[in-house]
Design a protein around this motif. Structure first.
Motif, PDB file in Angstrom:
ATOM      1  N   GLU A 202       0.860  -1.178   0.000  1.00 39.13           N
ATOM      2  CA  GLU A 202       0.000   0.000   0.000  1.00 39.13           C
ATOM      3  C   GLU A 202       0.898   1.229   0.000  1.00 39.13           C
ATOM      4  OE1 GLU A 202      -2.233  -0.646   3.556  1.00 39.13           O
ATOM      5  OE2 GLU A 202      -3.601  -2.047   2.538  1.00 39.13           O
ATOM      6  N   VAL A 203       0.468   2.287  -0.705  1.00 39.11           N
ATOM      7  CA  VAL A 203       1.268   3.515  -0.708  1.00 39.11           C
ATOM      8  C   VAL A 203       0.840   4.364   0.486  1.00 39.11           C
ATOM      9  CG1 VAL A 203       1.932   5.575  -2.008  1.00 39.11           C
ATOM     10  CG2 VAL A 203       1.448   3.439  -3.221  1.00 39.11           C
ATOM     11  N   THR A 204       1.697   4.488   1.486  1.00 36.59           N
ATOM     12  CA  THR A 204       1.378   5.259   2.687  1.00 36.59           C
ATOM     13  C   THR A 204       1.769   6.716   2.506  1.00 36.59           C
ATOM     14  OG1 THR A 204       1.959   3.266   3.898  1.00 36.59           O
ATOM     15  CG2 THR A 204       1.672   5.249   5.203  1.00 36.59           C
ATOM     16  N   LEU A 205       2.828   6.947   1.733  1.00 34.23           N
ATOM     17  CA  LEU A 205       3.284   8.323   1.515  1.00 34.23           C
ATOM     18  C   LEU A 205       3.958   8.420   0.150  1.00 34.23           C
ATOM     19  CD1 LEU A 205       4.848  10.643   4.069  1.00 34.23           C
ATOM     20  CD2 LEU A 205       6.131  10.265   1.998  1.00 34.23           C
ATOM     21  N   LEU A 206       3.641   9.490  -0.569  1.00 32.97           N
ATOM     22  CA  LEU A 206       4.303   9.746  -1.854  1.00 32.97           C
ATOM     23  C   LEU A 206       4.432  11.251  -2.014  1.00 32.97           C
ATOM     24  CD1 LEU A 206       3.246   8.215  -5.329  1.00 32.97           C
ATOM     25  CD2 LEU A 206       4.724  10.174  -5.009  1.00 32.97           C
ATOM     26  N   GLU A 207       5.660  11.728  -1.933  1.00 33.22           N
ATOM     27  CA  GLU A 207       5.905  13.164  -2.050  1.00 33.22           C
ATOM     28  C   GLU A 207       6.954  13.420  -3.110  1.00 33.22           C
ATOM     29  OE1 GLU A 207       5.403  14.619   2.598  1.00 33.22           O
ATOM     30  OE2 GLU A 207       7.373  14.062   1.834  1.00 33.22           O
ATOM     31  N   GLY A 208       6.848  14.566  -3.772  1.00 35.70           N
ATOM     32  CA  GLY A 208       7.893  14.974  -4.695  1.00 35.70           C
ATOM     33  C   GLY A 208       8.805  15.979  -4.005  1.00 35.70           C
ATOM     34  N   TYR A 209      10.063  15.987  -4.380  1.00 28.66           N
ATOM     35  CA  TYR A 209      10.950  17.069  -3.965  1.00 28.66           C
ATOM     36  C   TYR A 209      11.144  17.956  -5.196  1.00 28.66           C
ATOM     37  CZ  TYR A 209      14.971  19.833  -2.727  1.00 28.66           C
ATOM     38  OH  TYR A 209      15.808  20.900  -2.508  1.00 28.66           O
ATOM     39  N   TYR A 210      10.730  19.226  -5.074  1.00 27.88           N
ATOM     40  CA  TYR A 210      10.784  20.163  -6.204  1.00 27.88           C
ATOM     41  C   TYR A 210      11.805  21.249  -5.906  1.00 27.88           C
ATOM     42  CZ  TYR A 210       6.529  17.760  -7.413  1.00 27.88           C
ATOM     43  OH  TYR A 210       5.627  16.787  -7.716  1.00 27.88           O
ATOM     44  N   ASP A 211      12.621  21.565  -6.885  1.00 25.67           N
ATOM     45  CA  ASP A 211      13.660  22.565  -6.665  1.00 25.67           C
ATOM     46  C   ASP A 211      14.084  23.131  -8.028  1.00 25.67           C
ATOM     47  OD1 ASP A 211      15.856  24.050  -5.919  1.00 25.67           O
ATOM     48  OD2 ASP A 211      16.586  22.561  -4.474  1.00 25.67           O
ATOM     49  N   PRO A 212      13.293  24.113  -8.540  1.00 25.10           N
ATOM     50  CA  PRO A 212      13.555  24.629  -9.900  1.00 25.10           C
ATOM     51  C   PRO A 212      14.961  25.204 -10.062  1.00 25.10           C
ATOM     52  CG  PRO A 212      11.420  25.398  -9.111  1.00 25.10           C
ATOM     53  CD  PRO A 212      12.083  24.723  -7.946  1.00 25.10           C
ATOM     54  N   ILE A 213      15.515  25.805  -8.988  1.00 24.11           N
ATOM     55  CA  ILE A 213      16.851  26.400  -9.113  1.00 24.11           C
ATOM     56  C   ILE A 213      17.919  25.304  -9.211  1.00 24.11           C
ATOM     57  CG2 ILE A 213      18.586  27.813  -7.899  1.00 24.11           C
ATOM     58  CD1 ILE A 213      16.425  29.529  -9.136  1.00 24.11           C
ATOM     59  N   GLY A 217      20.455  24.455 -12.249  1.00 26.88           N
ATOM     60  CA  GLY A 217      21.869  24.217 -11.955  1.00 26.88           C
ATOM     61  C   GLY A 217      22.367  22.926 -12.596  1.00 26.88           C
ATOM     62  N   GLU A 218      21.505  21.895 -12.611  1.00 28.99           N
ATOM     63  CA  GLU A 218      21.881  20.635 -13.270  1.00 28.99           C
ATOM     64  C   GLU A 218      22.202  20.896 -14.752  1.00 28.99           C
ATOM     65  OE1 GLU A 218      22.650  18.080 -10.960  1.00 28.99           O
ATOM     66  OE2 GLU A 218      21.390  16.693 -12.086  1.00 28.99           O
ATOM     67  N   ALA A 219      21.387  21.779 -15.363  1.00 28.79           N
ATOM     68  CA  ALA A 219      21.591  22.081 -16.780  1.00 28.79           C
ATOM     69  C   ALA A 219      22.870  22.892 -16.997  1.00 28.79           C
ATOM     70  CB  ALA A 219      20.376  22.841 -17.325  1.00 28.79           C
ATOM     71  N   THR A 220      23.116  23.877 -16.152  1.00 27.63           N
ATOM     72  CA  THR A 220      24.322  24.701 -16.354  1.00 27.63           C
ATOM     73  C   THR A 220      25.577  23.878 -16.034  1.00 27.63           C
ATOM     74  OG1 THR A 220      24.062  25.680 -14.159  1.00 27.63           O
ATOM     75  CG2 THR A 220      23.220  26.941 -16.018  1.00 27.63           C
ATOM     76  N   ARG A 221      25.508  22.999 -15.019  1.00 22.86           N
ATOM     77  CA  ARG A 221      26.674  22.129 -14.723  1.00 22.86           C
ATOM     78  C   ARG A 221      26.932  21.162 -15.880  1.00 22.86           C
ATOM     79  NH1 ARG A 221      24.630  22.826  -9.580  1.00 22.86           N
ATOM     80  NH2 ARG A 221      23.163  21.112  -9.785  1.00 22.86           N
ATOM     81  N   ASN A 222      25.856  20.709 -16.501  1.00 22.70           N
ATOM     82  CA  ASN A 222      26.006  19.821 -17.662  1.00 22.70           C
ATOM     83  C   ASN A 222      26.754  20.537 -18.788  1.00 22.70           C
ATOM     84  OD1 ASN A 222      25.320  17.337 -19.166  1.00 22.70           O
ATOM     85  ND2 ASN A 222      24.009  18.693 -20.359  1.00 22.70           N
ATOM     86  N   LEU A 223      26.392  21.820 -18.990  1.00 16.15           N
ATOM     87  CA  LEU A 223      27.079  22.627 -20.005  1.00 16.15           C
ATOM     88  C   LEU A 223      28.555  22.815 -19.640  1.00 16.15           C
ATOM     89  CD1 LEU A 223      24.610  25.554 -20.786  1.00 16.15           C
ATOM     90  CD2 LEU A 223      25.741  24.108 -22.465  1.00 16.15           C
ATOM     91  N   ARG A 224      28.775  23.205 -18.394  1.00 16.72           N
ATOM     92  CA  ARG A 224      30.128  23.554 -17.955  1.00 16.72           C
ATOM     93  C   ARG A 224      31.079  22.359 -18.020  1.00 16.72           C
ATOM     94  NH1 ARG A 224      32.598  27.423 -15.130  1.00 16.72           N
ATOM     95  NH2 ARG A 224      30.685  28.584 -14.771  1.00 16.72           N
ATOM     96  N   PHE A 225      30.617  21.196 -17.519  1.00 16.10           N
ATOM     97  CA  PHE A 225      31.543  20.070 -17.365  1.00 16.10           C
ATOM     98  C   PHE A 225      31.542  19.088 -18.535  1.00 16.10           C
ATOM     99  CE2 PHE A 225      30.661  21.402 -12.932  1.00 16.10           C
ATOM    100  CZ  PHE A 225      31.951  21.825 -12.632  1.00 16.10           C
ATOM    101  N   TRP A 226      30.467  19.063 -19.327  1.00 16.24           N
ATOM    102  CA  TRP A 226      30.367  18.045 -20.374  1.00 16.24           C
ATOM    103  C   TRP A 226      30.302  18.610 -21.787  1.00 16.24           C
ATOM    104  CZ3 TRP A 226      31.441  13.357 -18.608  1.00 16.24           C
ATOM    105  CH2 TRP A 226      31.266  13.125 -17.245  1.00 16.24           C
ATOM    106  N   VAL A 227      29.592  19.724 -21.943  1.00 19.33           N
ATOM    107  CA  VAL A 227      29.371  20.233 -23.299  1.00 19.33           C
ATOM    108  C   VAL A 227      30.501  21.169 -23.732  1.00 19.33           C
ATOM    109  CG1 VAL A 227      27.789  21.493 -24.807  1.00 19.33           C
ATOM    110  CG2 VAL A 227      26.875  19.984 -23.028  1.00 19.33           C
ATOM    111  N   LEU A 228      30.758  22.211 -22.941  1.00 20.88           N
ATOM    112  CA  LEU A 228      31.747  23.218 -23.338  1.00 20.88           C
ATOM    113  C   LEU A 228      33.156  22.657 -23.555  1.00 20.88           C
ATOM    114  CD1 LEU A 228      30.655  26.352 -21.244  1.00 20.88           C
ATOM    115  CD2 LEU A 228      30.235  25.865 -23.643  1.00 20.88           C
ATOM    116  N   PRO A 229      33.643  21.757 -22.690  1.00 21.22           N
ATOM    117  CA  PRO A 229      35.020  21.285 -22.882  1.00 21.22           C
ATOM    118  C   PRO A 229      35.244  20.617 -24.234  1.00 21.22           C
ATOM    119  CG  PRO A 229      34.227  20.646 -20.717  1.00 21.22           C
ATOM    120  CD  PRO A 229      33.045  21.201 -21.456  1.00 21.22           C
TER     121      PRO A 229
END
Ligand SMILES: [Zn+2]
Length: 292
Positions: A202-213, A217-229
């Motif tokens: 049975e599902v007793t609890l289901l919550e999302g963790y939301y964090d737009p900033i 940041g995940e996208a800019t780090r992806n650019l910085r460490f993987w795309v730009l180099p």
């Protein structure tokens, strides 16, 4: 060997205690099943040939990404809600990222890889060296996405839980591929709910963790460490300059948007959860699964 573990562990085949105990090998007197004891820990499953042993990363309530910190808070609350004598098993515990939360508790940890911090190494998809209805709480933090045969794992976890017991989970959603190549899934909350019911929870609890900033940041780090180099020099320098500008704008956005928050996915205006926190319960009327 951990005393609590040695009182609970049984032959995965016949579920009787191992009666022949030599220093580096235990044997079941009924069916001859053997288990190797490596540095004081039973190793039921040979280490997968391709598995990496990940380096230890310091964890704590204020360490790591905002998602990790939210995981810590959630798990701590769940642990506090348990009886002080509750029997707890941390599945896929790795280097014991969350072990500190359970200090002084009846806590055991298991992983497929025999990390020095775990009490035993075992793949529950292959064998289950515990009796049915053994644990009050199972912990599965950021593990499900790394298990290809997750249906077998969920069956095993239902088997291990006492009726009324809880499976406490964190499952990432908008998190990049990690621990490659052992990263197989991202689940929507619809899929997680369906999965629970399909496996008898049975599902007793289901919550999302939301964090737009953090998400930005995940996208800019992806650019910085993987795309730009990988860009040619001029584009790389131009890209870096613009990225610094974007990161500056994101930091201006942060006080307006605010920190990450926890919400039921149904109430959230934002469909992009960083991940989900869940508690699946084994119904108290749950019938024997017939395994083992
Ligand atoms: Zn046996």
């Amino acid at each position: 060997m951990n005393e609590l573990l040695s009182s609970l562990i049984v032959c995965p085949d016949c579920k009787k205690p191992f009666s022949i105990k030599e220093q580096n090998l235990w044997r079941c007197a009924s069916d001859g099943r053997e288990v190797r004891i490596h540095e004081g820990r039973p190793v039921f499953t040979p280490m997968p040939e391709t598995a990496h042993v990940y380096e230890r990363v310091e964890r704590g309530p204020d360490q790591g990404t905002p998602w990790r910190q939210a995981n810590w808070k959630f798990l701590q609350e769940q642990a506090q809600g348990q009886d002080k004598d509750a029997l707890i098993l941390d599945v896929g515990a790795g280097h014991g990222d969350f072990a500190q939360i359970f200090s002084g508790r009846k806590y055991l940890s298991v992983d497929v890889v025999p990390y020095p911090e775990v009490d035993l190494a075992c793949d529950f998809g292959d064998c289950i060296p515990f009796k049915e209805n053994t644990f009050d709480m199972l912990v599965l933090m950021n593990v499900l996405e790394h298990v290809y045969h997750f249906h077998e794992l969920l069956d095993a976890l239902l088997y291990l839980l006492k009726p009324g017991g809880s499976l406490v989970m964190a499952v990432p959603f908008m998190i990049k591929v990690h621990q490659a190549p052992f990263d197989f899934q991202r689940y929507t909350h619809y899929s997680l709910e369906k999965m629970a019911r399909q496996h008898g929870f049975e599902v007793t609890l289901l919550e999302g963790y939301y964090d737009p900033i953090f998400f930005l940041g995940e996208a800019t780090r992806n650019l910085r460490f993987w795309v730009l180099p990988k860009l040619p020099r001029l584009s790389r320098w131009l890209g870096r300059g613009l990225l610094i500008l974007i990161e500056g704008l994101v930091s201006l956005l942060k006080p307006i948007i605010g920190d990450g928050f926890v919400k039921s996915p149904g109430d959230a205006k934002n469909p992009a959860a960083i991940g989900y926190h869940l508690v699946f319960s084994k119904p108290s009327h749950s019938l024997s699964s017939g395994r083992g």
